[in-house]
Design an enzyme around this catalytic site. Structure first.
Site, short mmCIF file in Angstrom:
data_model
loop_
_atom_site.label_atom_id
_atom_site.label_comp_id
_atom_site.label_asym_id
_atom_site.label_seq_id
_atom_site.Cartn_x
_atom_site.Cartn_y
_atom_site.Cartn_z
N ASP A 160 7.08 -16.38 44.81
CA ASP A 160 7.02 -17.79 45.23
C ASP A 160 5.66 -18.19 45.80
O ASP A 160 5.29 -19.36 45.75
CB ASP A 160 8.16 -18.14 46.19
CG ASP A 160 8.00 -17.56 47.58
OD1 ASP A 160 7.24 -16.58 47.75
OD2 ASP A 160 8.65 -18.09 48.52
N ASN A 419 7.80 -4.83 45.76
CA ASN A 419 8.72 -5.75 46.44
C ASN A 419 9.74 -6.26 45.43
O ASN A 419 9.37 -6.85 44.41
CB ASN A 419 7.97 -6.94 47.03
CG ASN A 419 8.91 -7.86 47.79
OD1 ASN A 419 9.43 -7.49 48.84
ND2 ASN A 419 9.14 -9.06 47.27
N GLU A 420 11.00 -6.02 45.74
CA GLU A 420 12.13 -6.54 44.97
C GLU A 420 12.04 -6.28 43.47
O GLU A 420 12.23 -7.17 42.65
CB GLU A 420 12.32 -8.04 45.25
CG GLU A 420 12.60 -8.31 46.71
CD GLU A 420 13.04 -9.74 47.01
OE1 GLU A 420 12.81 -10.60 46.14
OE2 GLU A 420 13.62 -9.97 48.06
N ASN A 473 15.63 -6.47 51.77
CA ASN A 473 15.40 -7.90 52.03
C ASN A 473 16.76 -8.59 51.95
O ASN A 473 17.44 -8.51 50.92
CB ASN A 473 14.47 -8.49 50.96
CG ASN A 473 13.08 -7.88 51.00
OD1 ASN A 473 12.72 -7.15 51.91
ND2 ASN A 473 12.27 -8.20 49.99
N TYR A 475 19.18 -12.14 52.96
CA TYR A 475 19.17 -13.55 53.37
C TYR A 475 20.58 -14.09 53.61
O TYR A 475 20.90 -15.19 53.20
CB TYR A 475 18.41 -14.37 52.32
CG TYR A 475 16.92 -14.11 52.37
CD1 TYR A 475 16.09 -14.84 53.24
CD2 TYR A 475 16.33 -13.12 51.60
CE1 TYR A 475 14.73 -14.59 53.31
CE2 TYR A 475 14.96 -12.86 51.67
CZ TYR A 475 14.17 -13.60 52.53
OH TYR A 475 12.82 -13.35 52.61
N TYR A 479 20.35 -17.84 51.60
CA TYR A 479 20.69 -17.94 50.18
C TYR A 479 22.17 -17.62 49.94
O TYR A 479 22.75 -18.04 48.95
CB TYR A 479 19.81 -17.01 49.35
CG TYR A 479 18.35 -17.42 49.33
CD1 TYR A 479 17.97 -18.68 48.88
CD2 TYR A 479 17.36 -16.55 49.77
CE1 TYR A 479 16.64 -19.05 48.86
CE2 TYR A 479 16.03 -16.92 49.75
CZ TYR A 479 15.67 -18.16 49.30
OH TYR A 479 14.35 -18.53 49.28
N GLU A 511 12.97 -8.10 55.19
CA GLU A 511 12.89 -9.57 55.15
C GLU A 511 14.23 -10.15 55.57
O GLU A 511 15.28 -9.73 55.06
CB GLU A 511 12.59 -10.08 53.73
CG GLU A 511 11.17 -9.89 53.26
CD GLU A 511 10.91 -10.53 51.89
OE1 GLU A 511 11.63 -11.48 51.52
OE2 GLU A 511 9.97 -10.05 51.21
N TRP A 556 11.05 -12.72 57.84
CA TRP A 556 10.31 -13.42 56.79
C TRP A 556 10.19 -14.87 57.23
O TRP A 556 11.18 -15.54 57.37
CB TRP A 556 11.03 -13.31 55.45
CG TRP A 556 10.17 -13.83 54.33
CD1 TRP A 556 10.29 -15.03 53.68
CD2 TRP A 556 9.04 -13.15 53.75
NE1 TRP A 556 9.30 -15.14 52.74
CE2 TRP A 556 8.52 -14.00 52.75
CE3 TRP A 556 8.44 -11.92 53.99
CZ2 TRP A 556 7.41 -13.65 51.99
CZ3 TRP A 556 7.34 -11.59 53.23
CH2 TRP A 556 6.84 -12.44 52.23
N LYS A 575 9.74 -20.61 55.92
CA LYS A 575 10.45 -19.62 56.72
C LYS A 575 9.59 -19.07 57.85
O LYS A 575 9.99 -18.15 58.57
CB LYS A 575 10.96 -18.48 55.83
CG LYS A 575 12.04 -18.96 54.85
CD LYS A 575 12.74 -17.82 54.16
CE LYS A 575 13.68 -18.34 53.09
NZ LYS A 575 12.98 -18.90 51.91
#
Ligand code: BDP
Length: 636
Positions: A160, A419-420, A473, A475, A479, A511, A556, A575
């Site tokens: 992003d 990452n991810e 990570n 959320y 999310y 995160e 994050w 964020k």
């Protein structure tokens, strides 16, 4: 790779300032062969995207050109002359006059060229640096270029943060003697029954076989150990350790002698280089992360290199201010999400005792992100048509360059190689396993991790067992379970317990965060308000404190940051606990209260330990079972 330094045998000229600047297509096809025909000028270091009002420059996909005149100091007769670019995002080409002297792919690591043959002491030369911002299936990070109906090339990517580009870090000209030190590796340990003796293993690379002498100096400049030869181990009695929050740095002075190196008459120092180092150990034992044998609990952030106007351009004022804010809030650590940061940042962390998880730019190896949280990727992430052996070769190179640059920083306690990545998809293990092996070969001393995406669970993740620490990570409350923090807390705890029970490794929340519009308020803890961010963080933290294996929490993000255009983002990713201008949101004060009390130690579980030694589950938060993640929301 050594950072250029001025020493008794080396000189250093900084080439930052205002350079001529042009976008490819607005100048001739070989713009390095003469003065750039442009009215534009751009500062180095800075990303170029936000400098100009012309949208075509901001959205440009392809090469841009930077140019300036450089004079070689006249005293450099007989010296080797090197040009060093700290970063060209994402590909750089360096021309001295008409000659191509260096080419490098990888936007966040340095490269250099020996230009001795092309220049003379006291002479001026035309330096042109081309920078290409394209991301493809074989770059790290990856991206896709499409051509619009009107012929414009457009760049898309799977992360992003905005694809800032240009010369965002310094450019240097430096000299070394013809016979010179070209690499140093320092590995420290603790010895002796009482652990008061520091061991300093060292390996020195020289361009030709040469007699090497090393000396370790303490912070007062007093010699505390010395040795001879290109490798060996020094011992420092009554060593002062590098500790989180209490940094202590020694210096390793490396000399090349032109005699036999016995220190007798006739030995002359032909090159000298000074490498700072700290004595500390890092180890994973069971579910603990140990620094100097003591459990360490990470508090802090995933960050970005991001600020108004300069984009990812390194700035010493932001550097100092960001570290001040981290100290103020009680952060003892950060992750260089999602790429290696400027070396100035790493050195500052070394000097100030801030712990770093050092990450490659491998973000976005995941075609499921963007297709909804439970979405099936439109195409497999790992395949001949998507990410494959050539992608992995670029990824391996990113790992090599990160470790070559950062291996001697005491602040760096762990490598994060991706990452991810789509770690729950077929092909993930085949892709990742050789990269983990490579990382361990290059640095057997530091733990290795990756940051697991939300939809990789302990059940379906295919790579977790390859790593030392499981960074996740998550959320919940943003999310997933948006606006329902009670559910979020339950889901998170169950999720974390699942990883803990299956793998028996330390787990870190790498995160968690909620977009927050500064100044937006509500008595109902509505998403996007400052109250919600605060309540969100606290709900997550209650779950953390009940999971024994948790070794850290990184919010994050440290600050709001610029993103690609998109309907999920209003003026960027919000964020941040601080705004992009570094003003605290309400949650900053609450984090400060929590982290300054914790002081790098794990919070004691909120519930009394059960008979099996594990904390019992608090009845308010469910039975510890693992509810399925609800399919109610899509991730940006
Ligand atoms: C995570 C990514 C991070 C994003 C964040 C977000 O690792 O780069 O900025 O989500 O959506 O998945 O805020």
């Amino acid at each position: 790779m050594l950072k250029p330094r001025s020493t008794a045998t080396r000189e250093l000229v900084n080439l930052d300032g205002i350079w001529r600047f042009a976008v490819a297509g607005t100048v001739g096809p070989e713009p390095w062969t003469g003065p750039l025909g442009t009215r534009l000028e751009a500062p180095v270091p800075a990303s170029y995207n936000d400098l100009f009002t012309d949208r075509a420059i901001r959205d440009h996909v392809g090469w841009v050109w930077y140019q300036r005149q450089v004079r070689v100091p006249r005293g450099w007769t007989g010296e080797r002359v090197v040009l060093r670019v700290d970063a060209a995002t994402h590909e750089g080409r360096v021309y001295v006059g008409d000659a191509l002297v260096a080419q490098h792919v990888g936007g966040y690591t340095p490269f250099e060229a020996d230009i001795t043959e092309h220049v003379g002491p006291g002479e001026e030369f035309r330096l042109t640096i081309g920078v290409d911002n394209e991301l493809t299936g074989v770059t790290i990070p990856p991206g896709t270029i499409t051509v619009a109906q009107d012929g414009r090339r457009k760049q898309t990517y799977l992360h992003d943060f905005y694809n800032y580009a240009g010369l965002a870090r310094s450019v240097w000209l430096y000299s070394t003697p013809p016979v010179h030190v070209d690499d140093i590796t320092v590995v420290t340990g603790l010895d002796g029954a009482d652990g008061t003796t520091g061991t300093v293993g060292y390996t020195v690379g020289t361009n030709v076989p040469a007699a090497v002498r090393v000396r370790a100096l303490d912070a007062h400049g007093t010699e505390v150990a010395a040795g001879e030869g290109a490798n060996g181990t020094l011992r420092i009695d009554d060593v002062t350790l590098w500790r989180p929050g209490a940094a202590y740095l020694y210096e390793l002075v490396v000399d090349i002698l032109d005699g036999d190196g016995d220190g007798g008459g006739g030995d002359r120092v032909v090159d000298t280089y000074t490498e700072p180092f700290g004595v500390r150990t890092v180890e994973v034992r069971g579910t603990r992360f140990l620094i100097n044998g003591e459990p360490f609990y990470f508090t802090g952030f995933g960050k970005h290199e991001d600020s108004p106007v300069r984009g990812k351009g390194h700035d010493d004022a932001y550097l100092v201010h960001d570290f001040q804010l981290m100290e103020w809030i009680g952060a003892n650590s950060f992750r260089t999400s999602h790429y290696p940061y400027a070396e100035e940042v790493m050195e500052f962390a070394d000097r100030h005792g801030i712990v770093v998880i050092d990450e490659t730019a491998a973000v976005g190896l995941n075609l499921a992100v963007g297709s909804g949280l439970m979405g099936t990727p439109p195409r497999p992430t790992f395949s001949e048509d998507t990410f494959h052996d050539d992608t992995r070769a670029a990824h391996a190179q990113a790992i090599r360059e990160l470790i070559a640059r950062d291996k001697n920083h005491p602040s760096v306690v762990m490598w994060c190689i991706a990452n991810e990545p789509s770690s729950n998809e077929k092909g993930a293990r085949e892709y990742v396993e050789p990269l983990v092996e490579l990382t361990r070969r290059l640095d057997p001393t530091r733990p290795v991790t990756y940051a697991a995406v939300m939809f990789a669970t302990h059940d379906n993740d295919l790579i977790a067992d390859l790593f030392d620490v499981l960074c996740v990570n998550r959320y919940y409350g943003w999310y997933v379970a948006t606006g329902d923090l009670a559910a979020a807390e339950t889901y998170l705890e169950a999720d974390l317990r699942g990883w803990a029970e299956k793998f028996g490794k330390p787990i870190m929340l790498s995160e968690y965060g909620a977009d927050t519009m500064p100044g937006l308020h509500s008595v109902w803890d509505a998403p996007w308000t400052e109250e919600y961010q605060l309540a969100y963080l606290e709900a997550n933290q209650r779950a953390f404190d009940r999971v024994e294996a948790l070794v850290g929490e990184h919010v994050w993000n440290f600050a709001d940051f610029q993103t690609a255009d998109g309907i999920h983002r209003v003026g960027g990713n919000k964020k941040g606990v601080f705004t992009r201008e570094r003003h605290p949101k309400a949650a900053a004060h609450a984090l400060r209260r929590r982290w300054t009390v914790l002081g790098g130690r794990k919070p004691s579980p909120a519930v009394r330990p059960g008979d099996d030694g594990r904390p019992e589950h608090d009845a308010r938060h469910g039975d510890g079972g693992r509810p399925a993640v609800p399919p109610e929301s899509g991730q940006a």
